[in-house]
Design a protein around this motif. Structure first.
Motif, PDB file in Angstrom:
ATOM      1  N   ASN A  41       0.803  -1.211   0.000  1.00 31.01           N
ATOM      2  CA  ASN A  41       0.000   0.000   0.000  1.00 31.01           C
ATOM      3  C   ASN A  41       0.839   1.267   0.000  1.00 31.01           C
ATOM      4  O   ASN A  41       0.514   2.212  -0.709  1.00 31.01           O
ATOM      5  N   ILE A  88      -0.202   0.079  -4.413  1.00 33.90           N
ATOM      6  CA  ILE A  88      -1.061  -0.828  -5.181  1.00 33.90           C
ATOM      7  C   ILE A  88      -2.304  -1.190  -4.368  1.00 33.90           C
ATOM      8  O   ILE A  88      -3.430  -1.017  -4.814  1.00 33.90           O
ATOM      9  N   GLY A  89      -2.087  -1.728  -3.192  1.00 31.14           N
ATOM     10  CA  GLY A  89      -3.222  -2.063  -2.335  1.00 31.14           C
ATOM     11  C   GLY A  89      -3.870  -3.394  -2.633  1.00 31.14           C
ATOM     12  O   GLY A  89      -5.059  -3.578  -2.379  1.00 31.14           O
ATOM     13  N   SER A  90      -3.120  -4.351  -3.167  1.00 34.60           N
ATOM     14  CA  SER A  90      -3.767  -5.664  -3.368  1.00 34.60           C
ATOM     15  C   SER A  90      -3.880  -6.427  -2.059  1.00 34.60           C
ATOM     16  O   SER A  90      -4.752  -7.269  -1.913  1.00 34.60           O
ATOM     17  N   LEU A  91      -2.981  -6.155  -1.104  1.00 36.58           N
ATOM     18  CA  LEU A  91      -3.036  -6.853   0.179  1.00 36.58           C
ATOM     19  C   LEU A  91      -3.548  -5.896   1.254  1.00 36.58           C
ATOM     20  O   LEU A  91      -3.081  -4.751   1.341  1.00 36.58           O
ATOM     21  N   PHE A  92      -4.463  -6.386   2.058  1.00 31.97           N
ATOM     22  CA  PHE A  92      -5.027  -5.582   3.144  1.00 31.97           C
ATOM     23  C   PHE A  92      -5.603  -6.555   4.160  1.00 31.97           C
ATOM     24  O   PHE A  92      -6.051  -7.629   3.781  1.00 31.97           O
ATOM     25  N   PRO A 125      -5.855 -10.343  -0.467  1.00 31.63           N
ATOM     26  CA  PRO A 125      -6.741  -9.592  -1.344  1.00 31.63           C
ATOM     27  C   PRO A 125      -8.176  -9.581  -0.806  1.00 31.63           C
ATOM     28  O   PRO A 125      -8.505 -10.339   0.102  1.00 31.63           O
ATOM     29  N   SER A 171      -8.025   0.878  -3.039  1.00 33.31           N
ATOM     30  CA  SER A 171      -8.050  -0.440  -3.655  1.00 33.31           C
ATOM     31  C   SER A 171      -9.276  -1.214  -3.170  1.00 33.31           C
ATOM     32  O   SER A 171      -9.795  -0.962  -2.073  1.00 33.31           O
ATOM     33  N   SER A 175      -9.275  -4.193  -2.231  1.00 34.74           N
ATOM     34  CA  SER A 175      -8.884  -4.952  -1.042  1.00 34.74           C
ATOM     35  C   SER A 175      -9.038  -4.117   0.229  1.00 34.74           C
ATOM     36  O   SER A 175      -9.427  -4.632   1.274  1.00 34.74           O
TER      37      SER A 175
END
Lengths: 591, 174
Positions: free
Chosen positions: A157, A162-166, A178, B66, B68
């Protein structure tokens, strides 16, 4: 300033300094897990607990400011017990099949358990839920090993934007991943692997393709060749406990030969080739803009070597795709040249040649299997290993790395200039391009001391420089007096800042280098763990040393590149080049 | 919204595009405010009845966050649902006071009566079942909430009767 004592030693620090930083100042090490250099501490893991006199409970030293008069104990019974309990609790959830894990002996949790002297896990209970995500070509995620430290969340992030993982869900069931625990390919992920590089345990790793390489090597009908990216030589040694920044090019070559590759080549060769193609492309774009007054020419031109950056641009800034150089990355150029020019030279069919590449990068695994990357009719690059995988493969081959003699790359795809070496660090591609473009345009020697463009070197996120063209050879007379402005960004958040500045009209450039990972490829997602700024700097200076140690330091002077054009490609941006060395991009929907 | 009127679509027949128009109005009001995500999600749930994937992706695009991250917030709060809910949302309190006074037995009775588990909806879309963590009515424990109606000092033996009234359309009068 605040005066305090840590383990009875006095220390004076500026206001706002944390206990952890204050301790580091006097060489007291406090173990950490979730803590990340250059980022606000989040205090998630509690491994850095210390005792502060007068406070009822131990405090997390990463997020507690050092205060005047504080008496801190990092090594008291209560501090040690507190840390031990925290790590025991982490271990009680963690599904640790250590012997089978690729982080075995390279795992921060394992190391902590050892350093804290944990012999018994007093807590029994539910283990983390196992979801193994192999949905992308580059990465494998195993939630059962995840300890929820959220370093990957910061990398994804904040470092990359990108923010694919949270974190998904709440409490014990919190799942780092994700949206709604779906696979990684259901959201936008550039496959840069910064999450894998920063993970303290085996929860995120590259997709291991070592077996595919052994299978190819075992097949007598295949001619298996290998290429190694510039950044590998500056980092592979770390897999064998060498100090960061040790150059191991010679040992690496010998190891690859002993593993059984039929030829050991260098991605550096096609880095030089990239400079010729990309430099010519830049000049032709400038000509169209300045001489032909063509309003549709896309400038500034961006570099295209970094597949994570390409993935990012395709999803986040599809409108700048025309600005990105159409040059394939050096990895892909190598595959295309190997399966055509080199195949002809050795009298082999492209389908019998297996191209293996060793990359500092996980996104290269993705890039290799892009459907458009098959210029010979066959996939340009067949298998991509990361630096870490090569390290493991050398161990599997039973080689004693330390004892290996220095070897030299094979010819013709193994000769390269120093300009190619610095492709591995931020600012390096730009410097390499400037060395060549300047000399082509002016016919004079590149005027920078030691050939280094220092304003674009180093770890500053966005850097810029300009080069004034005072005189030119007749062909490029239109550039006389032009001040060529360039910029360099590394880390995608920095790239974003730069692009937004340009879009807002606050800056303008002719040529921009973007590398997806902080520090450039030397800090890539496939490099030995852990990469911090000291390690990045050490690897960068190693590449500069490698460059400076070469006689040949400019891509256009590489004799084998000249030969490649004479014998095969004919001319930069020519028909053959277009067919083999250039590509196109696709806008993607951002999720 | 501002006038306090519920925008819930459960009793009206409106097209999806009209629902998105309503969402756009919410977005206009909140998208530039720090911390705007949660109120936007609350209104979105009120507008659509639940939070479907296309709505969440729409919100994430509009807020430049995002998917996510948005999903992370949605899945953190039990208030949010990504599945269609029934006409009546039953929330059985399992906060401390309700728990010690038999909240668990109330929950079991509801499950048995409706033949659904927590998080599920009856096939006729009449009831959804969730658990709650204290509604601030501890003195009336054990408590269950059916939409906005508080059922106090509930007894397992009365559950069939309470739910029966909702089935018969007179639940709100209880």
């Amino acid at each position: 300033m605040a005066k305090l004592t840590i383990n009875n030693m006095p220390v004076e620090v500026e206001e706002g300094t944390t206990i952890l930083q204050a301790a580091k100042k006097i060489d007291i090490n406090i173990p950490t897990l979730c803590y990340m250099q250059n980022f606000e501490p989040i205090g998630a893991c509690r491994v850095c607990l210390v005792e502060v006199e007068g406070m009822r409970d131990p405090v997390a030293s990463c997020s507690t400011p050092a205060a005047e008069g504080m008496k801190v104990h990092t090594n008291s019974r209560s501090a040690r017990d507190a840390r031990k309990m925290v790590v025991e609790l982490l271990l009680s959830e963690h599904q640790g099949d250590c012997q089978l894990c690729d982080r075995n002996e390279d795992c921060e949790l394992q190391r902590l358990a050892r350093d804290l002297g944990i012999k018994l896990i007093r807590y029994e209970g539910e283990k983390s839920r196992r979801i193994v995500d192999e949905s992308t070509p580059a990465l494998v995620r195993d939630s059962a090993k995840c300890i929820g430290c959220r370093r990957c969340v910061t990398a994804c992030n904040l470092v990359q934007g990108i923010g694919s993982l949270f974190p998904q869900g709440r409490g014990f069931k919190t799942y780092i991943g994700p949206a709604f625990g779906n696979p990684l390919n259901s959201v936008t992920c550039v496959q840069c692997g910064q999450c894998a590089a920063i993970c303290p345990v085996g929860a995120i790793s590259e997709k291991d393709q070592i077996d595919d390489v052994w299978r190819a090597l075992d097949d007598p009908s295949k001619f298996v060749i290998v290429q190694t990216a510039p950044a590998i030589r500056a980092a592979l040694g770390e897999c064998f406990d060498y100090k960061p920044g040790t150059i191991v090019t010679g040992k690496m070559v010998t190891a690859l030969r002993k593993i059984g590759f039929d030829a050991v080549f260098d991605t550096n060769f096609t880095a030089d080739l990239t400079i010729i193609e990309e430099g010519t492309e830049l000049l032709s774009r400038l000509k169209k803009a300045l001489v032909d007054k063509d309003k549709n020419v896309a400038l500034p031109m961006f570099t295209s070597c970094s597949p994570g950056w390409i993935n990012y641009a395709e999803a986040f800034f599809p409108d700048i795709l025309p600005n990105i150089s159409t040059c394939k990355s050096p990895q892909q150029m190598f595959g295309a040249v190997a399966k055509t020019y080199y195949a002809e030279k050795i009298g082999r069919k492209p389908e019998d040649i297996v191209v293996v590449s060793v990359m500092p990068c996980t996104a290269k695994k993705y890039e290799a299997q892009r459907p458009e990357m098959n210029s010979s009719g066959y996939q340009d690059v067949d298998i991509v290993l990361t630096t870490r995988e090569l390290g493991r493969m050398i161990r599997q081959a039973g080689l004693d790395f330390d004892q290996l003699e220095d070897g030299a790359m094979d010819s013709p795809l193994g000769i390269s200039s120093g300009a190619a070496d610095i492709f591995g660090n931020t600012g390096g591609v730009m410097e390499a391009a400037l060395r060549t473009v300047y000399e082509i345009v002016t016919g004079q020697d590149f005027p920078f001391p030691k050939l280094h463009v220092t304003p674009i070197a180093g770890l500053e996120g966005v850097k810029e420089a300009s080069v004034k063209i005072e005189t030119t050879v007749p062909e490029w007379a239109f550039l006389k007096g032009v001040e060529v402005k360039v910029a360099v960004a590394h880390g995608l958040s920095n790239a974003k800042k730069l692009i937004e500045k340009i879009k807002a009209g606050e800056a303008s450039y002719h040529f921009i280098e973007v590398m997806c990972c902080p520090g450039g490829c030397i800090g890539g997602g496939g490099q030995p763990r852990q990469t911090n700024d000291e390690v990045r700097n050490a690897r960068i200076s190693a590449l500069y040393r490698e460059d400076e140690g070469k006689k040949l330091r400019k891509s256009h002077q590489n004799p084998d590149i000249k030969k490649l054009y004479d014998e095969f490609l004919k001319t930069p941006l020519g028909e053959k080049s277009h067919q083999l060395l250039h590509t196109h991009y696709h806008a993607k929907k951002k999720v | 919204m501002k006038d306090g009127k519920c925008t819930c679509a459960c009793n009206e027949n409106v097209s999806e595009s009209e629902l998105f128009e309503r969402l756009d109005k919410v977005l206009l009001e909140y998208q530039d405010k720090p911390g705007g995500l949660i109120p936007i999600l609350q209104y979105a749930q009120a507008i659509f009845g639940f939070l479907p994937e296309n709505v969440l992706k729409y919100v994430s695009t509009k807020l430049n966050k995002s998917y996510s991250e948005v999903a992370g917030v949605v899945s953190f709060y039990s208030f949010f649902s990504t599945h269609p809910r029934g006409k009546y949302l039953i929330r059985v309190c399992l906060g401390t006071a309700c728990y010690v006074r038999g909240g668990k037995e109330i929950l079991d009775a509801v499950k048995k009566e409706l033949k659904i588990e927590v998080g599920e909806t009856t096939p006729d879309r009449l009831f959804s079942l969730e658990i709650g963590r204290c509604f601030g009515a501890c003195g009336l424990a054990p408590v269950l909430l059916i939409n906005e109606n508080v059922h106090r000092r509930a007894k397992p033996s009365k559950i069939a009767e309470i739910l029966g009234a909702y089935k018969g359309g007179t639940g709100d009068e209880q």
